[in-house]
Design a protein around this motif. Structure first.
Motif, PDB file in Angstrom:
ATOM      1  N   SER A   1       0.792  -1.235   0.000  1.00  0.00           N
ATOM      2  CA  SER A   1       0.000   0.000   0.000  1.00  0.00           C
ATOM      3  C   SER A   1       0.823   1.283   0.000  1.00  0.00           C
ATOM      4  CB  SER A   1      -0.992   0.015   1.157  1.00  0.00           C
ATOM      5  OG  SER A   1      -0.549  -0.725   2.233  1.00  0.00           O
ATOM      6  N   ARG A   2       2.152   1.176   0.076  1.00  0.00           N
ATOM      7  CA  ARG A   2       3.008   2.358  -0.012  1.00  0.00           C
ATOM      8  C   ARG A   2       3.681   2.399  -1.388  1.00  0.00           C
ATOM      9  NH1 ARG A   2       4.477   4.988   4.868  1.00  0.00           N
ATOM     10  NH2 ARG A   2       2.918   4.462   6.417  1.00  0.00           N
ATOM     11  N   TRP A   3       4.278   3.557  -1.701  1.00  0.00           N
ATOM     12  CA  TRP A   3       5.046   3.699  -2.936  1.00  0.00           C
ATOM     13  C   TRP A   3       6.405   3.028  -2.739  1.00  0.00           C
ATOM     14  CZ3 TRP A   3       2.998   5.207  -7.417  1.00  0.00           C
ATOM     15  CH2 TRP A   3       1.786   5.925  -7.381  1.00  0.00           C
ATOM     16  N   LEU A   4       6.723   2.056  -3.593  1.00  0.00           N
ATOM     17  CA  LEU A   4       7.966   1.293  -3.496  1.00  0.00           C
ATOM     18  C   LEU A   4       8.867   1.618  -4.674  1.00  0.00           C
ATOM     19  CD1 LEU A   4       6.638  -2.330  -2.854  1.00  0.00           C
ATOM     20  CD2 LEU A   4       7.218  -0.600  -1.144  1.00  0.00           C
ATOM     21  N   CYS A   5      10.155   1.759  -4.404  1.00  0.00           N
ATOM     22  CA  CYS A   5      11.110   1.932  -5.495  1.00  0.00           C
ATOM     23  C   CYS A   5      11.371   0.575  -6.139  1.00  0.00           C
ATOM     24  CB  CYS A   5      12.415   2.507  -4.959  1.00  0.00           C
ATOM     25  SG  CYS A   5      13.612   2.790  -6.274  1.00  0.00           S
ATOM     26  N   VAL A   6      11.221   0.499  -7.483  1.00  0.00           N
ATOM     27  CA  VAL A   6      11.468  -0.773  -8.171  1.00  0.00           C
ATOM     28  C   VAL A   6      12.657  -0.706  -9.129  1.00  0.00           C
ATOM     29  CG1 VAL A   6       9.130  -1.700  -7.966  1.00  0.00           C
ATOM     30  CG2 VAL A   6       9.702  -0.282  -9.941  1.00  0.00           C
ATOM     31  N   GLY A   7      13.232   0.479  -9.340  1.00  0.00           N
ATOM     32  CA  GLY A   7      14.372   0.549 -10.258  1.00  0.00           C
ATOM     33  C   GLY A   7      14.531   1.932 -10.850  1.00  0.00           C
ATOM     34  N   ARG A   8      15.335   2.002 -11.912  1.00  0.00           N
ATOM     35  CA  ARG A   8      15.697   3.273 -12.525  1.00  0.00           C
ATOM     36  C   ARG A   8      15.216   3.326 -13.968  1.00  0.00           C
ATOM     37  NH1 ARG A   8      17.776   7.784 -10.637  1.00  0.00           N
ATOM     38  NH2 ARG A   8      19.299   7.959 -12.319  1.00  0.00           N
ATOM     39  N   SER A   9      14.913   4.536 -14.408  1.00  0.00           N
ATOM     40  CA  SER A   9      14.433   4.774 -15.765  1.00  0.00           C
ATOM     41  C   SER A   9      15.406   4.258 -16.825  1.00  0.00           C
ATOM     42  CB  SER A   9      14.211   6.276 -15.940  1.00  0.00           C
ATOM     43  OG  SER A   9      13.829   6.570 -17.245  1.00  0.00           O
ATOM     44  N   GLU A  10      16.709   4.382 -16.548  1.00  0.00           N
ATOM     45  CA  GLU A  10      17.712   3.986 -17.539  1.00  0.00           C
ATOM     46  C   GLU A  10      17.702   2.481 -17.829  1.00  0.00           C
ATOM     47  OE1 GLU A  10      21.871   3.493 -15.870  1.00  0.00           O
ATOM     48  OE2 GLU A  10      21.000   4.797 -14.362  1.00  0.00           O
ATOM     49  N   GLN A  11      17.035   1.678 -16.974  1.00  0.00           N
ATOM     50  CA  GLN A  11      16.983   0.233 -17.224  1.00  0.00           C
ATOM     51  C   GLN A  11      16.183  -0.094 -18.480  1.00  0.00           C
ATOM     52  OE1 GLN A  11      16.026  -0.397 -12.691  1.00  0.00           O
ATOM     53  NE2 GLN A  11      16.222  -2.403 -13.613  1.00  0.00           N
ATOM     54  N   ILE A  12      15.258   0.795 -18.847  1.00  0.00           N
ATOM     55  CA  ILE A  12      14.418   0.538 -20.031  1.00  0.00           C
ATOM     56  C   ILE A  12      14.422   1.778 -20.924  1.00  0.00           C
ATOM     57  CG2 ILE A  12      12.977  -1.327 -19.120  1.00  0.00           C
ATOM     58  CD1 ILE A  12      10.917   0.733 -18.265  1.00  0.00           C
ATOM     59  N   PRO A  13      15.536   2.025 -21.630  1.00  0.00           N
ATOM     60  CA  PRO A  13      15.670   3.272 -22.400  1.00  0.00           C
ATOM     61  C   PRO A  13      14.768   3.359 -23.630  1.00  0.00           C
ATOM     62  CG  PRO A  13      17.619   1.877 -22.687  1.00  0.00           C
ATOM     63  CD  PRO A  13      16.790   1.242 -21.621  1.00  0.00           C
ATOM     64  N   ASN A  14      14.426   2.218 -24.244  1.00  0.00           N
ATOM     65  CA  ASN A  14      13.747   2.248 -25.552  1.00  0.00           C
ATOM     66  C   ASN A  14      12.358   1.617 -25.504  1.00  0.00           C
ATOM     67  OD1 ASN A  14      16.173   3.251 -26.831  1.00  0.00           O
ATOM     68  ND2 ASN A  14      17.009   1.200 -26.496  1.00  0.00           N
ATOM     69  N   PRO A  15      11.464   2.025 -26.425  1.00  0.00           N
ATOM     70  CA  PRO A  15      10.143   1.402 -26.493  1.00  0.00           C
ATOM     71  C   PRO A  15      10.264  -0.122 -26.594  1.00  0.00           C
ATOM     72  CG  PRO A  15      10.191   3.327 -27.908  1.00  0.00           C
ATOM     73  CD  PRO A  15      11.598   3.123 -27.412  1.00  0.00           C
TER      74      PRO A  15
ATOM     75  N   LEU B   1       2.180   3.791 -11.343  1.00  0.00           N
ATOM     76  CA  LEU B   1       3.633   3.956 -11.463  1.00  0.00           C
ATOM     77  C   LEU B   1       3.948   5.437 -11.614  1.00  0.00           C
ATOM     78  CD1 LEU B   1       6.220   1.948 -13.389  1.00  0.00           C
ATOM     79  CD2 LEU B   1       5.969   4.342 -14.013  1.00  0.00           C
ATOM     80  N   GLU B   2       5.011   5.885 -10.942  1.00  0.00           N
ATOM     81  CA  GLU B   2       5.476   7.273 -11.057  1.00  0.00           C
ATOM     82  C   GLU B   2       6.986   7.274 -11.245  1.00  0.00           C
ATOM     83  OE1 GLU B   2       3.789  10.160 -10.968  1.00  0.00           O
ATOM     84  OE2 GLU B   2       1.791   9.370 -10.490  1.00  0.00           O
ATOM     85  N   ASN B   3       7.473   8.267 -11.990  1.00  0.00           N
ATOM     86  CA  ASN B   3       8.914   8.455 -12.147  1.00  0.00           C
ATOM     87  C   ASN B   3       9.300   9.687 -11.314  1.00  0.00           C
ATOM     88  OD1 ASN B   3      11.510   9.103 -12.970  1.00  0.00           O
ATOM     89  ND2 ASN B   3      11.148   8.617 -15.115  1.00  0.00           N
ATOM     90  N   TRP B   4      10.148   9.450 -10.308  1.00  0.00           N
ATOM     91  CA  TRP B   4      10.630  10.558  -9.467  1.00  0.00           C
ATOM     92  C   TRP B   4      12.158  10.542  -9.512  1.00  0.00           C
ATOM     93  CZ3 TRP B   4      13.512   9.911  -4.829  1.00  0.00           C
ATOM     94  CH2 TRP B   4      13.782  11.107  -4.136  1.00  0.00           C
ATOM     95  N   GLU B   5      12.751  11.624 -10.016  1.00  0.00           N
ATOM     96  CA  GLU B   5      14.218  11.771 -10.031  1.00  0.00           C
ATOM     97  C   GLU B   5      14.901  10.591 -10.736  1.00  0.00           C
ATOM     98  OE1 GLU B   5      15.837  14.365  -9.210  1.00  0.00           O
ATOM     99  OE2 GLU B   5      14.810  15.465  -7.638  1.00  0.00           O
ATOM    100  N   GLY B   6      14.236  10.034 -11.768  1.00  0.00           N
ATOM    101  CA  GLY B   6      14.835   8.910 -12.491  1.00  0.00           C
ATOM    102  C   GLY B   6      14.578   7.555 -11.856  1.00  0.00           C
ATOM    103  N   PHE B   7      13.860   7.545 -10.714  1.00  0.00           N
ATOM    104  CA  PHE B   7      13.493   6.294 -10.045  1.00  0.00           C
ATOM    105  C   PHE B   7      12.043   5.952 -10.368  1.00  0.00           C
ATOM    106  CE2 PHE B   7      16.769   8.067  -7.248  1.00  0.00           C
ATOM    107  CZ  PHE B   7      17.589   6.973  -7.042  1.00  0.00           C
ATOM    108  N   PHE B   8      11.759   4.676 -10.609  1.00  0.00           N
ATOM    109  CA  PHE B   8      10.372   4.234 -10.753  1.00  0.00           C
ATOM    110  C   PHE B   8       9.839   3.793  -9.395  1.00  0.00           C
ATOM    111  CE2 PHE B   8      11.600   2.801 -15.250  1.00  0.00           C
ATOM    112  CZ  PHE B   8      11.090   3.959 -15.812  1.00  0.00           C
ATOM    113  N   PHE B   9       8.662   4.321  -9.063  1.00  0.00           N
ATOM    114  CA  PHE B   9       7.943   3.889  -7.868  1.00  0.00           C
ATOM    115  C   PHE B   9       6.604   3.302  -8.290  1.00  0.00           C
ATOM    116  CE2 PHE B   9      11.062   6.587  -6.026  1.00  0.00           C
ATOM    117  CZ  PHE B   9      11.207   6.180  -4.709  1.00  0.00           C
TER     118      PHE B   9
END
Length: 365
Positions: free
Chosen positions: A28-42, A130-138
């Motif tokens: 039920s909380r926002w969890l960090c699952v990784g970084r935006s750079e892990q999936i750069p392309n469509p 899902l939200e992107n905060w500072e390059g982190f996916f939550f």
């Protein structure tokens, strides 16, 4: 608060409390699952495992990021087993070839047109906030999640000078620790143990220096100072990269440490950023991914070598995990009773309060 005591032993050992935490905190909380750079392309995706749930985090054809449960809408088969990769326009089930587009819509369902009542619109993948905060996916598994901007209000805009969205992972190490996740979060949040457990760090950064600027609620931490002859926390005390573009003034002689409840620990150095992502596996086991992030300008230097920073923190991590494992063994004893926190451990009491509040156990402590 003065007189605060540690939690009773069952909070570190009980399967029932662990299940409550899974439900009331990790689902039920926002969890960090990784970084935006892990999936750069469509089409790029990675899987995240949150408790028993497997999630697909994928970049769609418009370069927006989506998260779905890794579950086919036909008979529930897990769609995808590779931890990361690229989908070529569809996510296809290995069982009966139902396939979905990268926005989760059902594209094809062989033979289902033979059923009058079947409509593809009724069977999209189950999506996740899902939200992107500072390059982190939550991500947030709650059916009605607290809006991210509300939950993260104390942190929005706080770290702009470190240019977090631009940074890239130079190295990643995964650890498996035989200790409860709360002990690890708490160990990170105090330096009372530093002189004894981390003699190397204690030589570089005075353990009673600095101050906290977030000391209650889900986000806790502040800075510690570097010694006069030290420019970063590395084995040599020298920087192993250019200072991050806007880090200047007193921040060049500080390291900031924040615990972002429940599963991210963020450490901001003048020349790099380190993060730990925690994944509780059981009451007495936690998986941790630790990463070292540098600016692209540093990564592009021909002699760039992150090992000075990585070696210091890998050593420090292992010292921490060992002491957390000894604590886990101790709090599992029938003789353990809650102990008093020192004046250096105020953030630990704040973490306990956050946990108790989330679980609806306010009467403890």
């Amino acid at each position: 608060s003065r007189g605060a005591k540690t939690l009773p032993g069952r909070y570190y050992t009980s399967e029932a409390i662990f299940l409550e935490e899974s439900d009331r905190i990790f689902s039920s909380r926002w969890l960090c699952v990784g970084r935006s750079e892990q999936i750069p392309n469509p089409g790029d995706y990675f899987l995240a495992q949150v408790g028993i749930e497997s999630l697909i985090v994928v970049r769609n054809n418009s370069s927006e990021v989506r998260a779905f449960y890794n579950v086919c809408r036909h008979r529930g088969t897990r769609l995808c087993n590779q931890p990361q990769g690229t989908f070529h326009s569809t996510i296809s089930c290995p069982y009966h070839a139902w396939s979905y587009d990268l926005d989760g819509k059902l594209n094809a369902a062989p033979l289902m047109n033979e059923l009058d009542e079947f409509s593809k619109e009724d069977y999209p993948l189950h999506s996740i906030a899902l939200e992107n905060w500072e390059g982190f996916f939550f991500i947030n598994l709650a059916p009605q999640p607290e809006p991210f901007a509300t939950a993260f209000a104390p942190l929005l805009g706080k770290f702009t000078q470190w240019h977090l969205p631009k940074l890239k992972v130079a190295q990643s190490i995964e650890y498996n620790i035989q200790a409860n996740w709360k002990l690890i979060l708490q160990n990170y949040s105090e330096c009372y143990h530093c002189p004894l457990v981390h003699p190397k760090i204690a030589k570089l950064s005075p353990y009673r220096s600095g101050e906290n600027d977030l000391f209650s609620g889900p986000f806790l931490g502040g800075f510690m100072k570097l010694n006069d002859d030290v420019n970063s926390l590395t084995m040599s005390g020298k920087r192993c990269g250019l200072p991050l573009p806007e880090v200047s003034g007193e921040n060049l002689k500080r390291v900031y440490y924040y615990s972002i409840f429940p599963n991210l620990m963020l450490s901001l150095h003048p020349d790099y950023v380190m993060l730990h992502i925690l994944w509780p596996q059981s009451p007495h086991q936690t998986r941790i991914v630790c990463q070292w992030l540098f600016h692209p300008d540093t990564l592009a230097q021909p002699d760039f070598d992150p090992s000075d920073a990585v070696a210091l923190w890998d050593l420090t991590n292992r010292q921490d995990w060992e002491i957390c494992e000894l604590t886990q063994l101790g709090v599992s004893s029938r003789s353990y009773t809650p102990g008093l926190y020192s004046s250096q451990e105020s953030l630990l009491a704040a973490i306990d309060q956050e946990v108790l509040q989330a679980l609806g156990h306010p009467g403890i402590g």
